[in-house]
Design a protein around this motif. Structure first.
Motif, PDB file in Angstrom:
ATOM      1  N   MET A  22      57.041  41.021  22.692  1.00  0.00           N
ATOM      2  CA  MET A  22      57.039  41.215  24.185  1.00  0.00           C
ATOM      3  C   MET A  22      55.564  40.849  24.571  1.00  0.00           C
ATOM      4  O   MET A  22      54.593  41.512  24.026  1.00  0.00           O
ATOM      5  N   ALA A  23      55.425  39.983  25.781  1.00  0.00           N
ATOM      6  CA  ALA A  23      54.103  39.716  26.456  1.00  0.00           C
ATOM      7  C   ALA A  23      53.619  40.761  27.087  1.00  0.00           C
ATOM      8  O   ALA A  23      54.304  41.556  27.621  1.00  0.00           O
ATOM      9  N   PRO A  24      52.303  40.905  27.045  1.00  0.00           N
ATOM     10  CA  PRO A  24      51.706  41.850  27.848  1.00  0.00           C
ATOM     11  C   PRO A  24      51.982  42.048  29.417  1.00  0.00           C
ATOM     12  O   PRO A  24      52.187  40.636  29.717  1.00  0.00           O
ATOM     13  N   ARG A  25      52.075  42.910  29.856  1.00  0.00           N
ATOM     14  CA  ARG A  25      52.500  42.991  31.517  1.00  0.00           C
ATOM     15  C   ARG A  25      51.277  42.252  32.238  1.00  0.00           C
ATOM     16  O   ARG A  25      50.029  42.448  31.771  1.00  0.00           O
ATOM     17  N   VAL A  26      51.598  41.661  33.279  1.00  0.00           N
ATOM     18  CA  VAL A  26      50.671  41.192  34.276  1.00  0.00           C
ATOM     19  C   VAL A  26      51.031  41.495  35.733  1.00  0.00           C
ATOM     20  O   VAL A  26      52.171  41.874  35.871  1.00  0.00           O
ATOM     21  N   LEU A  27      50.120  41.665  36.701  1.00  0.00           N
ATOM     22  CA  LEU A  27      50.155  42.019  37.981  1.00  0.00           C
ATOM     23  C   LEU A  27      51.056  41.056  38.611  1.00  0.00           C
ATOM     24  O   LEU A  27      50.990  39.819  38.472  1.00  0.00           O
ATOM     25  N   LEU A  28      51.963  41.661  39.573  1.00  0.00           N
ATOM     26  CA  LEU A  28      52.825  40.756  40.429  1.00  0.00           C
ATOM     27  C   LEU A  28      51.866  40.089  41.566  1.00  0.00           C
ATOM     28  O   LEU A  28      50.881  40.497  41.632  1.00  0.00           O
ATOM     29  N   PRO A  29      52.385  39.272  42.348  1.00  0.00           N
ATOM     30  CA  PRO A  29      51.570  38.669  43.512  1.00  0.00           C
ATOM     31  C   PRO A  29      51.421  39.805  44.467  1.00  0.00           C
ATOM     32  O   PRO A  29      52.198  40.591  44.592  1.00  0.00           O
ATOM     33  N   ASP A  30      50.244  39.792  44.995  1.00  0.00           N
ATOM     34  CA  ASP A  30      49.616  40.887  45.818  1.00  0.00           C
ATOM     35  C   ASP A  30      49.962  42.315  45.208  1.00  0.00           C
ATOM     36  O   ASP A  30      49.801  43.207  45.953  1.00  0.00           O
ATOM     37  N   GLN A  31      49.873  42.422  44.164  1.00  0.00           N
ATOM     38  CA  GLN A  31      49.960  43.865  43.443  1.00  0.00           C
ATOM     39  C   GLN A  31      48.625  44.073  42.917  1.00  0.00           C
ATOM     40  O   GLN A  31      47.820  43.457  42.420  1.00  0.00           O
ATOM     41  N   ARG A  32      48.027  45.616  43.134  1.00  0.00           N
ATOM     42  CA  ARG A  32      46.871  45.909  42.436  1.00  0.00           C
ATOM     43  C   ARG A  32      46.951  47.049  41.444  1.00  0.00           C
ATOM     44  O   ARG A  32      48.155  47.535  41.456  1.00  0.00           O
ATOM     45  N   CYS A  33      46.031  47.375  40.624  1.00  0.00           N
ATOM     46  CA  CYS A  33      46.263  48.327  39.511  1.00  0.00           C
ATOM     47  C   CYS A  33      45.114  49.341  40.087  1.00  0.00           C
ATOM     48  O   CYS A  33      43.902  48.948  40.011  1.00  0.00           O
ATOM     49  N   GLU A  34      45.530  50.727  40.160  1.00  0.00           N
ATOM     50  CA  GLU A  34      44.824  51.680  40.703  1.00  0.00           C
ATOM     51  C   GLU A  34      44.780  52.854  39.603  1.00  0.00           C
ATOM     52  O   GLU A  34      45.882  53.291  39.236  1.00  0.00           O
ATOM     53  N   VAL A  35      43.649  53.356  39.197  1.00  0.00           N
ATOM     54  CA  VAL A  35      43.584  54.394  38.130  1.00  0.00           C
ATOM     55  C   VAL A  35      43.159  55.679  38.935  1.00  0.00           C
ATOM     56  O   VAL A  35      41.979  55.465  39.610  1.00  0.00           O
ATOM     57  N   TRP A  36      43.814  56.574  39.085  1.00  0.00           N
ATOM     58  CA  TRP A  36      43.483  57.732  39.791  1.00  0.00           C
ATOM     59  C   TRP A  36      43.500  59.037  38.804  1.00  0.00           C
ATOM     60  O   TRP A  36      43.920  59.003  37.749  1.00  0.00           O
ATOM     61  N   THR A  37      42.611  59.931  39.386  1.00  0.00           N
ATOM     62  CA  THR A  37      42.609  61.350  38.744  1.00  0.00           C
ATOM     63  C   THR A  37      43.136  62.521  39.698  1.00  0.00           C
ATOM     64  O   THR A  37      43.177  62.197  40.904  1.00  0.00           O
ATOM     65  N   ALA A  38      43.831  63.409  39.136  1.00  0.00           N
ATOM     66  CA  ALA A  38      44.281  64.480  40.129  1.00  0.00           C
ATOM     67  C   ALA A  38      44.162  65.861  39.635  1.00  0.00           C
ATOM     68  O   ALA A  38      44.314  66.040  38.163  1.00  0.00           O
ATOM     69  N   SER A  39      44.229  66.799  40.237  1.00  0.00           N
ATOM     70  CA  SER A  39      43.869  68.162  39.833  1.00  0.00           C
ATOM     71  C   SER A  39      45.311  69.000  39.959  1.00  0.00           C
ATOM     72  O   SER A  39      46.047  69.113  40.946  1.00  0.00           O
ATOM     73  N   ALA A  40      45.987  69.382  38.891  1.00  0.00           N
ATOM     74  CA  ALA A  40      46.872  70.387  38.797  1.00  0.00           C
ATOM     75  C   ALA A  40      47.011  71.691  39.748  1.00  0.00           C
ATOM     76  O   ALA A  40      47.765  72.270  40.347  1.00  0.00           O
ATOM     77  N   ALA A  41      45.677  72.150  39.666  1.00  0.00           N
ATOM     78  CA  ALA A  41      45.412  73.307  40.402  1.00  0.00           C
ATOM     79  C   ALA A  41      45.363  73.393  41.838  1.00  0.00           C
ATOM     80  O   ALA A  41      45.654  74.076  42.522  1.00  0.00           O
ATOM     81  N   THR A  42      44.467  72.256  42.163  1.00  0.00           N
ATOM     82  CA  THR A  42      44.317  72.051  43.809  1.00  0.00           C
ATOM     83  C   THR A  42      45.164  71.000  44.520  1.00  0.00           C
ATOM     84  O   THR A  42      45.390  70.907  45.574  1.00  0.00           O
ATOM     85  N   GLY A  43      45.709  69.893  43.885  1.00  0.00           N
ATOM     86  CA  GLY A  43      46.252  68.755  44.204  1.00  0.00           C
ATOM     87  C   GLY A  43      45.389  67.733  44.612  1.00  0.00           C
ATOM     88  O   GLY A  43      46.016  66.431  45.211  1.00  0.00           O
TER      89      GLY A  43
END
Length: 298
Positions: free
Chosen positions: A1-22
Motif C-alpha cells: 500500500m502506497a503512503p497517503r498523499v493530500l487531496l487537491p486543496d487539502q491541508r494537514c493540520e496538527v493540533w493539541t487539545a486539553s481534556a480538562a479545559t477543552g
C-alpha cells in the motif's frame, strides 16, 4: 500500500487539545506533506509522526518538522509507539514490526515471516511487551485479532475477545489492561465499540455503548483521562477523509463526554497514543479540504 498523499486543496493540520479545559492549539499546518498518527516524546519536546513512508519529528518549541533518518525498513504505515530507553517500534508496509532508536539509525525487524500482517499499537509500561493487531494471510477481509509478543521478538499470544474485527490494543498506564475497539459485541462490521481486557484475555468489559462507531481509545499517562475517535454510524474500518469527532472523557465515567471536537479526518487522526507526558494535552491531526463543507470547527 502506497503512503497517503493530500487531496487537491487539502491541508494537514496538527493540533493539541486539553481534556480538562477543552482548549486547542494549532501547532503545525502544511499543504505539502500528509503526516499521521502523532506520538508525544517522553521529554515533552516533540511529536513523532509518519508521512510519505518515513518518520518525522515535529519540534514543539520551534514548529520545525524534520525527517528521522531510520534505515533498513520499508515504507512505514500509521502505527508506531515509543518505548523506554529511547526506542521506537514501527509497523511497516510489509506487515512486520521493527525496532529502532528514536534519534534514527538502522532498524531491526523483530517479527517472523509467517504470513501475518501486523499493525502495532501498544507497548507495556516496562517496555517488555508489545500489543498489535494481526491479520492472517495478509488478507484485509480477515478480521483483526488482538495479539501480544515480547518486545525483543519471539512467539505471539492471542488475546481472545470474541468474534469480529478488533483494533487499537493499548496498555493502561499500570499495565493491567489492554484498551481497544471491537465488533465482538455486535458481531458485524460497522459497529466498533470500546472495551478493555486483561492481557491474559480475562475480564472483558465494554466501556461505552453508543449508536456510532468508536475507535482507538487512548489513556493519559496518569490514567485520569481518555480520548477516542468517533466515526458516523455504519462506518466500516477507520477510513480517511470524512467528518469525525474526537471525544475526551474521564476514565471514571466513559459515558459522559468532557469535550467533543468535530473535524475532517479519520485515518491518521488519532491512531496511536498521543498524550503529553504530563497528561495535560494530547495531539491529533485534521485534514481539512478548502472546498469541502466539512471543515473542522475553529
Amino acid at each position: 500500500m502506497a503512503p497517503r498523499v493530500l487531496l487537491p486543496d487539502q491541508r494537514c493540520e496538527v493540533w493539541t487539545a486539553s481534556a480538562a479545559t477543552g482548549a486547542r492549539e494549532l501547532v503545525f499546518s502544511t499543504g505539502e506533506l500528509l503526516v499521521e498518527a502523532p506520538n508525544w516524546t517522553h521529554d515533552g519536546a516533540a511529536l513523532i509522526l509518519n508521512g510519505a513512508g518515513s518518520l518525522w519529528r515535529l519540534d514543539l518549541g520551534t514548529g520545525s518538522l524534520g525527517e528521522v533518518p531510520v534505515s533498513g525498513i520499508p515504507d512505514l504505515n500509521n502505527d508506531h509507539v515509543l518505548a523506554p530507553g529511547g526506542l521506537i517500534y514501527l509497523s511497516a508496509s510489509d506487515g512486520h514490526i521493527y525496532r529502532a532508536a528514536l534519534q534514527g539509525g538502522p532498524a531491526t525487524r523483530i517479527t517472523a515471516d509467517d504470513g501475518v500482517f501486523r499493525f502495532l499499537h501498544g507497548v507495556s509500561p516496562d517496555g517488555q511487551e508489545l500489543a498489535y493487531v494481526g491479520i492472517e494471510a495478509g488478507n484485509s477481509g480477515n478480521p483483526g485479532r488482538i495479539m501480544t509478543m515480547p518486545a525483543g521478538g519471539g512467539a505471539s499470544a492471542f488475546v481472545d475477545v470474541g468474534r469480529g474485527h478488533s483494533d487499537g490494543p493499548e496498555y493502561s498506564p499500570d499495565g493491567e489492561w489492554l484498551y481497544f475497539n471491537t465488533e465482538a459485541f455486535s458481531g458485524r462490521a460497522g459497529r466498533a465499540q470500546l472495551a478493555r481486557v486483561r492481557p491474559g484475555a480475562s475480564g472483558l468489559e465494554r466501556l461505552i455503548e453508543s449508536g456510532a462507531v468508536d475507535w482507538f481509545p487512548h489513556l493519559s499517562p496518569d490514567g485520569r483521562f481518555a480520548c477516542y475517535l468517533r466515526f458516523p454510524p455504519g462506518t466500516k474500518g477507520h477510513p480517511a477523509d470524512l467528518p469525525v469527532e474526537i471525544i475526551a472523557v474521564s476514565t471514571e465515567d466513559w459515558t459522559v463526554p468532557l469535550h467533543t471536537w468535530t473535524l475532517f479526518g479519520g485515518q491518521g487522526t488519532l491512531n496511536v497514543n498521543s498524550w503529553s507526558p504530563d497528561s495535560a494535552r494530547f495531539a491529533y491531526v485534521a485534514y481539512p479540504v478548502e472546498c469541502s463543507a466539512a471543515r473542522p470547527a475553529r
